[in-house]
Design a protein around this motif. Sequence first.
Motif, PDB file in Angstrom:
ATOM      1  N   VAL A  54     -33.248  13.515 -16.900  1.00  0.00           N
ATOM      2  CA  VAL A  54     -34.220  12.440 -16.758  1.00  0.00           C
ATOM      3  C   VAL A  54     -35.381  12.738 -17.687  1.00  0.00           C
ATOM      4  CG1 VAL A  54     -35.807  11.252 -15.196  1.00  0.00           C
ATOM      5  CG2 VAL A  54     -33.564  11.981 -14.377  1.00  0.00           C
ATOM      6  N   VAL A  55     -35.704  11.750 -18.532  1.00  0.00           N
ATOM      7  CA  VAL A  55     -36.802  11.887 -19.485  1.00  0.00           C
ATOM      8  C   VAL A  55     -37.684  10.651 -19.376  1.00  0.00           C
ATOM      9  CG1 VAL A  55     -37.424  12.211 -21.902  1.00  0.00           C
ATOM     10  CG2 VAL A  55     -35.300  13.175 -21.054  1.00  0.00           C
ATOM     11  N   GLU A  56     -38.900  10.845 -18.963  1.00  0.00           N
ATOM     12  CA  GLU A  56     -39.891   9.772 -18.902  1.00  0.00           C
ATOM     13  C   GLU A  56     -39.352   8.503 -18.267  1.00  0.00           C
ATOM     14  OE1 GLU A  56     -41.767  11.451 -23.021  1.00  0.00           O
ATOM     15  OE2 GLU A  56     -41.814   9.298 -22.717  1.00  0.00           O
ATOM     16  N   GLY A  57     -38.782   8.639 -17.082  1.00  0.00           N
ATOM     17  CA  GLY A  57     -38.327   7.482 -16.324  1.00  0.00           C
ATOM     18  C   GLY A  57     -36.952   6.946 -16.677  1.00  0.00           C
ATOM     19  N   VAL A  58     -36.255   7.619 -17.590  1.00  0.00           N
ATOM     20  CA  VAL A  58     -34.902   7.187 -17.967  1.00  0.00           C
ATOM     21  C   VAL A  58     -33.926   8.324 -17.692  1.00  0.00           C
ATOM     22  CG1 VAL A  58     -33.400   6.446 -19.858  1.00  0.00           C
ATOM     23  CG2 VAL A  58     -35.746   5.604 -19.737  1.00  0.00           C
ATOM     24  N   ARG A  59     -32.869   8.024 -16.924  1.00  0.00           N
ATOM     25  CA  ARG A  59     -31.804   9.004 -16.678  1.00  0.00           C
ATOM     26  C   ARG A  59     -30.718   8.789 -17.728  1.00  0.00           C
ATOM     27  NH1 ARG A  59     -30.469   7.874 -11.712  1.00  0.00           N
ATOM     28  NH2 ARG A  59     -28.628   6.642 -12.179  1.00  0.00           N
ATOM     29  N   ALA A  60     -30.423   9.844 -18.463  1.00  0.00           N
ATOM     30  CA  ALA A  60     -29.366   9.813 -19.469  1.00  0.00           C
ATOM     31  C   ALA A  60     -28.158  10.542 -18.892  1.00  0.00           C
ATOM     32  CB  ALA A  60     -29.838  10.475 -20.757  1.00  0.00           C
ATOM     33  N   GLU A  61     -27.035   9.843 -18.778  1.00  0.00           N
ATOM     34  CA  GLU A  61     -25.798  10.396 -18.219  1.00  0.00           C
ATOM     35  C   GLU A  61     -24.784  10.532 -19.358  1.00  0.00           C
ATOM     36  OE1 GLU A  61     -24.695   7.543 -15.229  1.00  0.00           O
ATOM     37  OE2 GLU A  61     -26.477   7.966 -14.014  1.00  0.00           O
ATOM     38  N   PHE A  62     -24.547  11.775 -19.783  1.00  0.00           N
ATOM     39  CA  PHE A  62     -23.654  12.044 -20.913  1.00  0.00           C
ATOM     40  C   PHE A  62     -22.267  12.409 -20.433  1.00  0.00           C
ATOM     41  CE2 PHE A  62     -27.850  12.883 -22.562  1.00  0.00           C
ATOM     42  CZ  PHE A  62     -27.797  12.413 -23.860  1.00  0.00           C
ATOM     43  N   GLN A  63     -21.264  12.047 -21.237  1.00  0.00           N
ATOM     44  CA  GLN A  63     -19.889  12.499 -21.062  1.00  0.00           C
ATOM     45  C   GLN A  63     -19.376  12.925 -22.428  1.00  0.00           C
ATOM     46  OE1 GLN A  63     -17.403   9.567 -19.204  1.00  0.00           O
ATOM     47  NE2 GLN A  63     -18.523   9.641 -17.285  1.00  0.00           N
ATOM     48  N   GLY A  96     -29.427  -1.634 -21.296  1.00  0.00           N
ATOM     49  CA  GLY A  96     -28.412  -2.046 -22.256  1.00  0.00           C
ATOM     50  C   GLY A  96     -28.911  -2.261 -23.669  1.00  0.00           C
ATOM     51  N   ASN A  97     -30.230  -2.184 -23.877  1.00  0.00           N
ATOM     52  CA  ASN A  97     -30.778  -2.530 -25.186  1.00  0.00           C
ATOM     53  C   ASN A  97     -31.290  -1.318 -25.967  1.00  0.00           C
ATOM     54  OD1 ASN A  97     -32.957  -1.972 -23.532  1.00  0.00           O
ATOM     55  ND2 ASN A  97     -34.218  -3.625 -24.304  1.00  0.00           N
ATOM     56  N   ALA A  98     -30.823  -0.136 -25.652  1.00  0.00           N
ATOM     57  CA  ALA A  98     -31.291   1.076 -26.330  1.00  0.00           C
ATOM     58  C   ALA A  98     -30.546   1.289 -27.646  1.00  0.00           C
ATOM     59  CB  ALA A  98     -31.088   2.296 -25.433  1.00  0.00           C
ATOM     60  N   ILE A  99     -31.198   2.006 -28.537  1.00  0.00           N
ATOM     61  CA  ILE A  99     -30.559   2.439 -29.776  1.00  0.00           C
ATOM     62  C   ILE A  99     -30.801   3.931 -29.910  1.00  0.00           C
ATOM     63  CG2 ILE A  99     -30.721   0.225 -30.974  1.00  0.00           C
ATOM     64  CD1 ILE A  99     -33.174   1.319 -32.429  1.00  0.00           C
ATOM     65  N   GLY A 100     -29.975   4.620 -30.698  1.00  0.00           N
ATOM     66  CA  GLY A 100     -30.195   6.048 -30.844  1.00  0.00           C
ATOM     67  C   GLY A 100     -29.215   6.718 -31.780  1.00  0.00           C
ATOM     68  N   ASP A 144     -37.207   0.201 -25.500  1.00  0.00           N
ATOM     69  CA  ASP A 144     -38.417  -0.629 -25.520  1.00  0.00           C
ATOM     70  C   ASP A 144     -39.531  -0.022 -26.374  1.00  0.00           C
ATOM     71  OD1 ASP A 144     -37.173  -2.487 -23.846  1.00  0.00           O
ATOM     72  OD2 ASP A 144     -37.852  -1.451 -22.033  1.00  0.00           O
ATOM     73  N   GLY A 145     -39.160   0.488 -27.544  1.00  0.00           N
ATOM     74  CA  GLY A 145     -40.146   1.012 -28.486  1.00  0.00           C
ATOM     75  C   GLY A 145     -40.631   2.419 -28.196  1.00  0.00           C
ATOM     76  N   LYS A 146     -40.084   3.068 -27.170  1.00  0.00           N
ATOM     77  CA  LYS A 146     -40.504   4.425 -26.814  1.00  0.00           C
ATOM     78  C   LYS A 146     -39.342   5.393 -27.034  1.00  0.00           C
ATOM     79  CE  LYS A 146     -43.024   6.975 -23.380  1.00  0.00           C
ATOM     80  NZ  LYS A 146     -43.632   6.967 -22.056  1.00  0.00           N
ATOM     81  N   LYS A 147     -39.590   6.420 -27.855  1.00  0.00           N
ATOM     82  CA  LYS A 147     -38.546   7.402 -28.175  1.00  0.00           C
ATOM     83  C   LYS A 147     -38.493   8.491 -27.112  1.00  0.00           C
ATOM     84  CE  LYS A 147     -38.803   6.707 -33.129  1.00  0.00           C
ATOM     85  NZ  LYS A 147     -39.100   7.288 -34.424  1.00  0.00           N
ATOM     86  N   ARG A 148     -37.268   8.911 -26.812  1.00  0.00           N
ATOM     87  CA  ARG A 148     -37.028  10.001 -25.864  1.00  0.00           C
ATOM     88  C   ARG A 148     -35.985  10.925 -26.460  1.00  0.00           C
ATOM     89  NH1 ARG A 148     -38.018   5.306 -23.173  1.00  0.00           N
ATOM     90  NH2 ARG A 148     -39.364   5.398 -21.355  1.00  0.00           N
ATOM     91  N   LEU A 149     -36.015  12.192 -26.042  1.00  0.00           N
ATOM     92  CA  LEU A 149     -35.138  13.214 -26.608  1.00  0.00           C
ATOM     93  C   LEU A 149     -34.490  14.014 -25.489  1.00  0.00           C
ATOM     94  CD1 LEU A 149     -34.430  14.694 -29.379  1.00  0.00           C
ATOM     95  CD2 LEU A 149     -36.208  16.295 -28.727  1.00  0.00           C
ATOM     96  N   VAL A 150     -33.178  14.235 -25.603  1.00  0.00           N
ATOM     97  CA  VAL A 150     -32.435  15.075 -24.665  1.00  0.00           C
ATOM     98  C   VAL A 150     -31.645  16.082 -25.479  1.00  0.00           C
ATOM     99  CG1 VAL A 150     -30.636  15.166 -22.900  1.00  0.00           C
ATOM    100  CG2 VAL A 150     -32.222  13.226 -22.946  1.00  0.00           C
ATOM    101  N   LYS A 151     -31.681  17.353 -25.045  1.00  0.00           N
ATOM    102  CA  LYS A 151     -30.915  18.417 -25.697  1.00  0.00           C
ATOM    103  C   LYS A 151     -30.099  19.144 -24.633  1.00  0.00           C
ATOM    104  CE  LYS A 151     -34.762  19.569 -28.781  1.00  0.00           C
ATOM    105  NZ  LYS A 151     -35.624  20.670 -29.216  1.00  0.00           N
ATOM    106  N   PHE A 152     -28.873  19.513 -24.993  1.00  0.00           N
ATOM    107  CA  PHE A 152     -28.070  20.339 -24.093  1.00  0.00           C
ATOM    108  C   PHE A 152     -26.991  21.049 -24.895  1.00  0.00           C
ATOM    109  CE2 PHE A 152     -25.977  16.188 -24.065  1.00  0.00           C
ATOM    110  CZ  PHE A 152     -24.628  16.473 -24.070  1.00  0.00           C
ATOM    111  N   TRP A 153     -26.345  22.020 -24.251  1.00  0.00           N
ATOM    112  CA  TRP A 153     -25.257  22.795 -24.865  1.00  0.00           C
ATOM    113  C   TRP A 153     -23.934  22.303 -24.319  1.00  0.00           C
ATOM    114  CZ3 TRP A 153     -26.379  25.739 -28.849  1.00  0.00           C
ATOM    115  CH2 TRP A 153     -27.651  26.289 -28.959  1.00  0.00           C
ATOM    116  N   TYR A 154     -22.984  22.133 -25.217  1.00  0.00           N
ATOM    117  CA  TYR A 154     -21.609  21.794 -24.829  1.00  0.00           C
ATOM    118  C   TYR A 154     -20.718  22.990 -25.159  1.00  0.00           C
ATOM    119  CZ  TYR A 154     -16.898  19.925 -25.174  1.00  0.00           C
ATOM    120  OH  TYR A 154     -15.549  19.743 -25.037  1.00  0.00           O
ATOM    121  N   PRO A 155     -20.117  23.607 -24.136  1.00  0.00           N
ATOM    122  CA  PRO A 155     -19.252  24.771 -24.384  1.00  0.00           C
ATOM    123  C   PRO A 155     -17.837  24.341 -24.757  1.00  0.00           C
ATOM    124  CG  PRO A 155     -19.501  24.403 -22.029  1.00  0.00           C
ATOM    125  CD  PRO A 155     -20.318  23.344 -22.717  1.00  0.00           C
TER     126      PRO A 155
END
Length: 157
Positions: A54-63, A96-100, A144-155
Amino acid sequence: MKKRLTLIVLILVLSFGSLAIAGTAHQSQVDKSGSHSDTMKSGVTGDTYTHQAVVEGVRAEFQVMTLASMNMKDRQGKTHHIMVKLVDVSSQKQIGNAIGKIKVISPTGKEQVESLQNYSGILAANFTFDEKGKYGVICLFNVDGKKRLVKFWYPHS
């Protein structure tokens, strides 16, 4: 005076450096009640590696999964598929309107950067994982014009 100033600058640099490292290992978010809660989870289910943050009110769920496990092939020979679903924490509605973009860094430091494609609100890109070990995954997304960053390790084994 110069020694004091140099010492203060050194202390500040070391402090910010350790905070930056700590920030990549653990992120916290203030929930609705105002208390901090752990916001990172990772795990493996079958052939799929999952990570949530979770980053600044947004939950990012990666697969992260192999294209082979999805019975898919990439025209360019890429081997893995990374998807991210973004959810507004307060409303629990999918964004649904995010870019990255995602940058993947191999264990030997080789970098790949791909723009995320939007598939009905799920963002995704393909990558080549051709070495065993930990891959760094860095996702920068804009909601919505606000950048967020998520970092993690994938083994990758």
